[in-house]
Design a protein around this motif. Structure first.
Motif, mmCIF file in Angstrom:
data_model
loop_
_atom_site.group_PDB
_atom_site.id
_atom_site.type_symbol
_atom_site.label_atom_id
_atom_site.label_comp_id
_atom_site.label_asym_id
_atom_site.label_seq_id
_atom_site.Cartn_x
_atom_site.Cartn_y
_atom_site.Cartn_z
ATOM 1 N N PRO A 59 71.068 85.509 -14.973
ATOM 2 C CA PRO A 59 71.589 85.955 -13.680
ATOM 3 C C PRO A 59 71.329 84.907 -12.605
ATOM 4 C CG PRO A 59 69.507 87.025 -14.122
ATOM 5 C CD PRO A 59 69.848 86.238 -15.350
ATOM 6 N N ARG A 60 71.796 85.214 -11.420
ATOM 7 C CA ARG A 60 71.617 84.306 -10.285
ATOM 8 C C ARG A 60 70.118 84.198 -9.974
ATOM 9 N NH1 ARG A 60 75.170 85.302 -4.827
ATOM 10 N NH2 ARG A 60 74.037 83.902 -3.443
ATOM 11 N N ILE A 61 69.623 82.956 -10.023
ATOM 12 C CA ILE A 61 68.197 82.729 -9.768
ATOM 13 C C ILE A 61 68.060 81.824 -8.554
ATOM 14 C CG2 ILE A 61 66.095 81.661 -10.692
ATOM 15 C CD1 ILE A 61 67.009 82.681 -13.441
ATOM 16 N N SER A 62 67.112 82.194 -7.699
ATOM 17 C CA SER A 62 66.999 81.554 -6.403
ATOM 18 C C SER A 62 65.817 80.579 -6.363
ATOM 19 C CB SER A 62 66.806 82.668 -5.368
ATOM 20 O OG SER A 62 67.074 82.207 -4.103
ATOM 21 N N CYS A 108 72.867 82.728 5.123
ATOM 22 C CA CYS A 108 71.402 82.636 5.089
ATOM 23 C C CYS A 108 70.813 84.013 4.821
ATOM 24 C CB CYS A 108 70.903 82.109 6.419
ATOM 25 S SG CYS A 108 69.123 82.104 6.572
ATOM 26 N N ILE A 109 69.884 84.072 3.889
ATOM 27 C CA ILE A 109 69.257 85.344 3.537
ATOM 28 C C ILE A 109 68.136 85.690 4.513
ATOM 29 C CG2 ILE A 109 67.558 84.425 1.902
ATOM 30 C CD1 ILE A 109 68.427 86.766 0.015
ATOM 31 N N GLY A 110 67.767 84.744 5.356
ATOM 32 C CA GLY A 110 66.782 85.037 6.396
ATOM 33 C C GLY A 110 65.399 84.459 6.153
ATOM 34 N N THR A 111 65.135 84.007 4.947
ATOM 35 C CA THR A 111 63.813 83.422 4.685
ATOM 36 C C THR A 111 63.851 81.940 5.073
ATOM 37 O OG1 THR A 111 64.504 83.052 2.420
ATOM 38 C CG2 THR A 111 63.179 84.992 2.816
ATOM 39 N N CYS A 112 63.931 81.714 6.368
ATOM 40 C CA CYS A 112 64.170 80.344 6.859
ATOM 41 C C CYS A 112 63.076 79.372 6.448
ATOM 42 C CB CYS A 112 64.286 80.349 8.372
ATOM 43 S SG CYS A 112 65.636 81.361 8.953
ATOM 44 N N TYR A 113 61.855 79.884 6.259
ATOM 45 C CA TYR A 113 60.754 78.966 5.912
ATOM 46 C C TYR A 113 60.936 78.406 4.506
ATOM 47 C CZ TYR A 113 58.458 82.453 2.952
ATOM 48 O OH TYR A 113 58.173 83.333 1.946
ATOM 49 N N LEU A 114 61.857 78.969 3.731
ATOM 50 C CA LEU A 114 62.104 78.470 2.375
ATOM 51 C C LEU A 114 63.344 77.587 2.286
ATOM 52 C CD1 LEU A 114 61.366 81.766 0.414
ATOM 53 C CD2 LEU A 114 59.936 79.718 0.437
ATOM 54 N N GLU A 115 63.996 77.343 3.430
ATOM 55 C CA GLU A 115 65.202 76.509 3.425
ATOM 56 C C GLU A 115 64.867 75.074 3.028
ATOM 57 O OE1 GLU A 115 68.214 77.439 3.839
ATOM 58 O OE2 GLU A 115 68.264 79.206 5.104
ATOM 59 N N PRO A 116 65.802 74.334 2.443
ATOM 60 C CA PRO A 116 67.090 74.796 1.932
ATOM 61 C C PRO A 116 66.926 75.665 0.672
ATOM 62 C CG PRO A 116 67.032 72.396 2.201
ATOM 63 C CD PRO A 116 65.630 72.881 2.296
ATOM 64 N N ILE A 117 67.777 76.671 0.568
ATOM 65 C CA ILE A 117 67.717 77.590 -0.567
ATOM 66 C C ILE A 117 68.935 77.370 -1.464
ATOM 67 C CG2 ILE A 117 67.730 80.024 -1.244
ATOM 68 C CD1 ILE A 117 66.287 80.592 1.444
ATOM 69 N N VAL A 118 68.673 77.299 -2.759
ATOM 70 C CA VAL A 118 69.750 77.102 -3.731
ATOM 71 C C VAL A 118 69.607 78.155 -4.828
ATOM 72 C CG1 VAL A 118 70.626 75.536 -5.524
ATOM 73 C CG2 VAL A 118 69.975 74.615 -3.293
ATOM 74 N N ASP A 119 70.709 78.807 -5.183
ATOM 75 C CA ASP A 119 70.703 79.758 -6.306
ATOM 76 C C ASP A 119 71.591 79.190 -7.409
ATOM 77 O OD1 ASP A 119 69.592 81.315 -4.321
ATOM 78 O OD2 ASP A 119 71.322 82.654 -4.131
ATOM 79 N N ILE A 120 71.224 79.516 -8.645
ATOM 80 C CA ILE A 120 72.067 79.083 -9.758
ATOM 81 C C ILE A 120 72.280 80.258 -10.707
ATOM 82 C CG2 ILE A 120 72.280 77.493 -11.725
ATOM 83 C CD1 ILE A 120 70.378 75.595 -10.254
ATOM 84 N N SER A 121 73.531 80.494 -11.089
ATOM 85 C CA SER A 121 73.747 81.478 -12.157
ATOM 86 C C SER A 121 74.505 80.812 -13.295
ATOM 87 C CB SER A 121 74.479 82.720 -11.645
ATOM 88 O OG SER A 121 75.730 82.385 -11.133
ATOM 89 N N LEU A 122 74.088 81.163 -14.508
ATOM 90 C CA LEU A 122 74.711 80.634 -15.724
ATOM 91 C C LEU A 122 75.257 81.801 -16.527
ATOM 92 C CD1 LEU A 122 71.967 78.118 -16.932
ATOM 93 C CD2 LEU A 122 73.896 77.653 -15.434
ATOM 94 N N LYS A 123 75.991 81.492 -17.577
ATOM 95 C CA LYS A 123 76.567 82.551 -18.401
ATOM 96 C C LYS A 123 75.466 83.441 -18.975
ATOM 97 C CE LYS A 123 80.177 83.255 -21.827
ATOM 98 N NZ LYS A 123 81.309 83.622 -20.990
ATOM 99 N N ASP A 124 74.360 82.819 -19.362
ATOM 100 C CA ASP A 124 73.314 83.612 -20.025
ATOM 101 C C ASP A 124 72.132 83.962 -19.128
ATOM 102 O OD1 ASP A 124 72.547 81.051 -19.798
ATOM 103 O OD2 ASP A 124 71.835 80.787 -21.859
#
Lengths: 627, 152
Positions: A82-85, A64-80
Motif C-alpha cells: 500500500p501507499r507508504i509515507s 500537505c497533510i499538515g505534519t510540516c516538521y516532516l517536510e518534504p514528505i514522499v509516499d510510494i505505492s507499489l502493486k504489492d
C-alpha cells in the motif's frame, strides 16, 4: 448535461488503480510549505534517480497533510504494497529511498512514517498512528496531502460533490436548517452561527445576493486557509455552491491574499474544472440553480479580514470598515444582501450535507460542535497544521500533538494579534469560543503560537501592537492614535527607559482602545497587552524596575560575551560582525568590544550553528553585570 | 511557455470603466514592470473617470503597491509571529546592513529591493525569506550569505 455520475464511476476506477498500481506511484507533498522545505529539489532528484535506474513510475503532486516538521514528505505505492509515507525526504534521502523501495524492494532502513489505507504492510503502522496525527479528527482536512488538488477525479472519487447533490435535492431553507442543526459556527474567529447568517440573508427575499469566501488570511502565524485551498480547493468551492444555493446568491467571490500565489493558481484551475463539468454557470446539474465565482486578489491590508472592510475593498475602495448594523446580510456588496464566510467554514459545509447534522454533532462539545483547524507553530517540536474536535485542551494540543517545547513552556498565543497570551497554569483550558474569551483571548482563525522561556513576553506584546499600529486603517482615532501610544510605551519598556507608573498608563490606554474603536481590529488590538499584563505582570515589572529581560531578548537590556575557554578561534564571528566589534587572530580566543557591539545576534547565531565554532558566545543581562 | 505580458494600454482596455475594477487594474499594471508610475496613475484615472488622487488614495492604502521601480530581485523577509520569535528581525537587520538599504528601498545597482512581509504562511518552517518566487526556510545568518550569492 448531468454526466457527473458517469465521470464519478470513472474517477473511482482511477483512484482504485492508484492504490494498487501496475506502475509504482510516487506522491510528493507540494503545498507551499513542502516547496519551501525543498520538495521541488526532491522531485528533481526522484526523476533523476528513476532515469538513472531506468525505472518507470507515476509521479503525483499532492497537497500537505499538515505534519510540516516532516517536510518534504514522499509516499510510494507499489502493486504489492500500500501507499507508504516517508518524512524529511531531502535530496540525499530521495535517491536512497527510491533505490531501496523501487529497486531493491527493501524497506528495512528507509524509516517509513507509516502506511495509508486499510491494509497494513510488513509491520509498518498506519500513518495516522503518528503521535501528531493520532489525536486528530480530520474532517475538513480529510483529503489534504492525500489527493492531487489539481485532479478533479481525485476529489470526485473521495465523495466529492455529493454534499452538493444532497443539497440540491432539498429546498434551500432545508439546507439552512441542516447547518443550523449541526451547530456550525464561523471558523474565521468570531464564531457566529453560520446557519443564522445564511437565514438572515435568505429572509431578504429574491433579488441579487452575493456570497463571499473570505480567504484573506491575515493573522501572522496562521496558514490554515492557505493549506486547505492548496491541498483541497474543491472542498471550499463545493461549500460555496451549497451556501449560494441556500441563500439564493448567483454571484460569488473569493477574496484571497495576493501572498498566496499557489492557492490562487489551484483555485483558478479548480474553477475551470467546475465549468467543464457543469458545476458552475447556468442551471447547475439540471437543478435550475445558477452560480458563478470570481477570484479577487487582496492587495495587502490586514483590516480587510473584517467583513465591511473586505466589501469596501471589493468595491475598489480603501479597505475601511463601517459601522454595523446594517449587517452585510442586509446591505453588503453594492448594497445588496451578502454572506461572507471563512474558507474553513465553507470547507466544512459539504461534510455536514453529506453526513448529516447529527453526525457532525458527535464531534466537539455542547455549543461548540465539530472540529477546528489550527496552525501549531513557534517553539514547538512538531509544528504544522492540525484539526481537533472543539473542547480539546490546550495541553493535549501542545504536548500530545505538538510534542511540547524544547525549552520550558512559557505561553501560547491564540487568535493572532487580536488574541491573548495564555500561561502554563491555564493549559487545561478546553478550546471553545467561550472558554478562550473568558480567559481574555479569542478563538480567532486558528493560529497557535507556542513560546518558551527564550521568548520575551513584553517583546511579543510589542510585536503584535506594532503590527496592528501599522495595519490600522486610520479611520477612527482610538485605533489610529491609541495603538501608536501603546507601541511607544512598549518600546520604552523594552529599552529600559520607562517610568514606574507606565504599566497603569498602558493598561488604561488598552482599555480605552478596546472600548471605543470602530471595528474588530481596534477592539481586539489591546488583547495581547491586556493578557500579558494579567498573566505575566512580573516580567513587565522586571523590565521597568530592574531593566532586566528574563528571556534575554530585549536588545538594550542585554550584552554579548565570548567565553574564552570555549572559543575555538575560528574567526566565523569576526567575519560576520558588521561593526568590527569582534577581533582576534585565528586559533586564539576572540575579543568582543561591547562599546562597538550593536547586538545584531549575527555572531551568536554563527557560533551556535557553525560546526567548527564552539558555541562560545553567550548573552547575559546588563543588569547582572552591573550588580 | 508563459503568455506574453500585456502592455499597459492593453491592460487598461481589458477592464470596464467601473470603480470595482480599480484594484485588479492596479495589480495588473504593477505586474507589467513591478511598480505604479505617475503616468500609470494618470492613465488609470482617465480610464475609470475618477481623479488621480482617488487612484493614489486607494493604491497607497494597500501594502502591495509600490511607487518606485523594483530591483532585479525582490527580497521579502517574513515577519509573521512565528518568524518573529525565531529571529526574522535579525535576518531583516542583516539584509539592511549588508545591502545598505532599508525596507521599501532598492540597492543603487538595481540588484535587490528589500521588503518586509507580514506572513507568507510557512510558519512551521520559520524563519522564512522569499527571493523572487523562491522561499527559503529555517534561514539563519550563515545561510543568508549563500542565498544572496544565487542572485545576480
Amino acid at each position: 448535461m448531468n454526466d457527473l455520475k458517469v465521470i464519478k464511476e470513472k474517477s473511482l476506477k482511477e483512484w482504485q488503480l492508484l492504490r494498487h498500481p501496475d506502475e509504482p506511484v510516487i506522491y510528493i507533498g507540494m503545498a507551499s510549505c513542502g516547496i519551501a522545505a525543498g520538495a521541488v529539489k526532491t522531485k528533481r532528484v526522484i526523476q533523476e534517480t528513476l532515469e538513472k535506474y531506468k525505472l518507470k513510475a507515476n509521479i503525483v503532486e499532492v497537497g500537505c497533510i499538515g505534519t510540516c516538521y516532516l517536510e518534504p514528505i514522499v509516499d510510494i505505492s507499489l502493486k504489492d504494497h500500500p501507499r507508504i509515507s516517508f518524512g524529511n525526504v531531502d535530496e540525499k534521502r530521495a535517491d536512497y529511498i527510491i533505490k531501496k523501495v523501487l529497486l531493491e524492494k527493501d524497506l528495512t532502513k528507509t524509516r517509513p512514517l507509516g502506511h495509508l489505507g486499510p491494509e497494513s504492510y510488513d509491520g509498518i503502522p498506519s500513518l495516522f498512528e503518528q503521535p501528531m496525527l493520532k489525536p486528530q479528527v480530520r474532517i475538513v482536512t480529510k483529503n489534504c496531502g492525500l489527493i492531487d488538488p489539481s485532479n478533479f477525479m481525485h476529489y470526485l472519487a473521495n465523495d466529492g460533490y455529493t454534499g452538493l447533490s444532497t443539497a440540491l435535492k432539498k429546498e434551500p431553507v432545508e439546507v439552512i436548517e441542516e447547518i443550523e442543526a449541526a451547530g456550525l459556527r464561523g471558523r474565521g474567529g468570531a464564531g457566529f452561527p453560520t446557519g443564522k447568517k445564511w437565514r438572515a440573508c435568505y429572509d431578504m427575499g429574491s433579488g441579487p445576493k452575493y456570497l463571499i469566501c473570505n480567504a484573506d488570511e491575515g493573522d501572522p502565524g496562521a496558514f490554515m486557509n492557505r493549506l486547505l485551498i492548496e491541498s483541497d480547493p474543491h472542498a471550499v468551492l463545493e461549500g460555496m455552491l451549497i451556501a449560494a444555493y441556500a441563500i439564493g446568491a448567483s454571484q460569488g467571490f473569493i477574496y484571497i491574499r495576493a501572498e498566496y500565489p499557489l492557492a490562487i493558481l489551484r483555485l483558478s484551475k479548480a474553477l475551470k474544472q467546475m465549468e467543464e463539468y457543469g458545476l458552475l454557470g447556468e442551471n447547475i446539474l439540471d437543478s435550475g440553480f445558477s452560480f458563478s465565482i470570481r477570484i479577487k486578489k487582496g492587495a495587502g491590508a490586514f483590516v480587510c479580514g473584517e467583513e465591511t472592510s473586505l466589501i469596501s475593498s471589493l468595491e475598489g475602495k480603501r479597505g475601511m470598515p463601517r459601522t454595523r448594523p446594517p449587517y452585510p446580510t442586509e446591505s453588503g456588496y453594492h448594497g445588496k444582501p451578502t454572506v461572507i464566510n471563512n474558507v474553513e467554514t465553507l470547507g466544512t459545509v459539504p461534510h455536514i450535507l453529506r453526513n448529516g447534522a447529527a453526525w457532525y454533532r458527535q464531534f466537539g462539545v455542547a455549543g461548540n460542535y465539530g472540529t477546528k483547524t489550527f496552525s501549531l507553530v513557534g517553539k514547538i517540536r512538531r509544528s504544522g497544521l492540525i484539526e481537533i474536535p472543539l473542547g480539546t485542551s490546550l495541553r493535549q494540543i501542545i504536548f500530545d500533538i505538538g510534542g511540547g517545547t524544547q525549552k520550558e513552556f512559557k505561553a501560547v498565543q491564540t487568535g493572532g494579534p487580536s488574541g491573548g497570551c495564555i500561561p502554563a497554569e491555564l493549559l487545561n483550558t478546553r478550546v471553545t469560543y467561550e472558554t478562550l474569551a473568558e480567559i481574555g483571548s479569542i478563538m480567532g482563525s486558528g493560529g497557535l503560537i507556542v513560546m518558551d522561556t527564550d521568548t520575551c513576553i513584553v517583546d511579543v506584546a510589542r510585536y503584535f501592537l506594532d503590527f496592528i499600529q501599522k495595519e490600522s486603517c486610520g479611520k477612527c482615532t482610538p485605533c489610529r492614535v491609541g495603538t501608536r501610544h501603546m507601541v511607544e510605551m512598549l518600546e520604552k519598556i523594552c529599552s529600559g527607559e520607562a517610568d514606574p507608573g507606565i504599566l497603569d498608563k498602558l493598561e488604561s490606554m488598552a482599555g480605552l482602545v478596546k472600548s471605543t474603536s470602530l471595528c474588530g481590529l481596534g477592539q481586539t488590538a489591546p488583547n495581547p497587552v491586556l493578557t500579558t499584563l494579567r498573566y505575566f505582570r512580573t516580567e513587565y515589572v522586571e523590565h521597568v524596575n530592574n531593566y532586566y529581560c528574563p528571556a534575554l531578548v530585549c536588545r538594550d537590556l542585554i550584552e554579548f560575551t565570548v567565553i574564552k575557554e570555549k572559543c575555538t578561534g575560528c574567526q566565523r564571528c569576526v567575519s560576520v560582525c558588521p561593526t568590527g566589534a569582534i577581533t582576534g587572530p585565528r586559533s586564539e580566543p576572540h575579543n568582543l568590544d561591547t562599546s562597538k557591539c550593536i547586538k545584531c545576534r549575527a555572531c551568536y547565531e554563527v557560533c551556535r550553528f557553525d560546526a567548527i565554532a564552539g558555541n562560545a558566545i553567550i548573552i547575559t543581562s546588563k543588569k547582572n553585570d552591573e550588580n | 511557455m508563459k503568455p506574453k505580458k500585456l502592455s499597459f494600454l492593453e491592460i487598461l482596455d481589458s477592464y470596464s470603466a467601473e470603480e470595482s475594477s480599480l484594484i485588479p487594474l492596479l495589480q495588473d499594471a504593477q505586474d507589467e514592470d513591478g511598480y505604479i508610475s505617475p503616468e500609470k496613475v494618470e492613465g488609470i484615472a482617465q480610464h475609470l473617470k475618477i481623479t488621480e488622487s482617488q487612484v493614489y488614495g486607494v493604491a497607497s492604502f494597500y501594502s502591495q503597491f509600490r511607487f518606485t521601480p523594483p530591483g532585479r530581485h525582490s527580497i521579502s523577509v517574513c515577519l509573521g509571529t512565528a518568524c518573529h520569535v525565531s529571529g526574522g528581525e535579525t535576518l531583516l537587520n542583516t539584509f539592511e546592513r549588508d545591502l545598505e538599504i532599508s525596507p521599501g528601498e532598492c540597492t543603487p545597482d538595481g540588484r535587490f529591493d528589500l521588503n518586509r512581509v507580514a506572513c507568507l504562511g510557512c510558519c512551521a518552517l520559520a524563519p522564512v525569506v522569499k527571493i523572487d518566487d523562491d522561499i527559503y526556510s529555517k534561514v539563519n545568518v550563515i545561510k543568508l550569505n549563500d542565498i544572496i550569492g544565487l542572485y545576480e
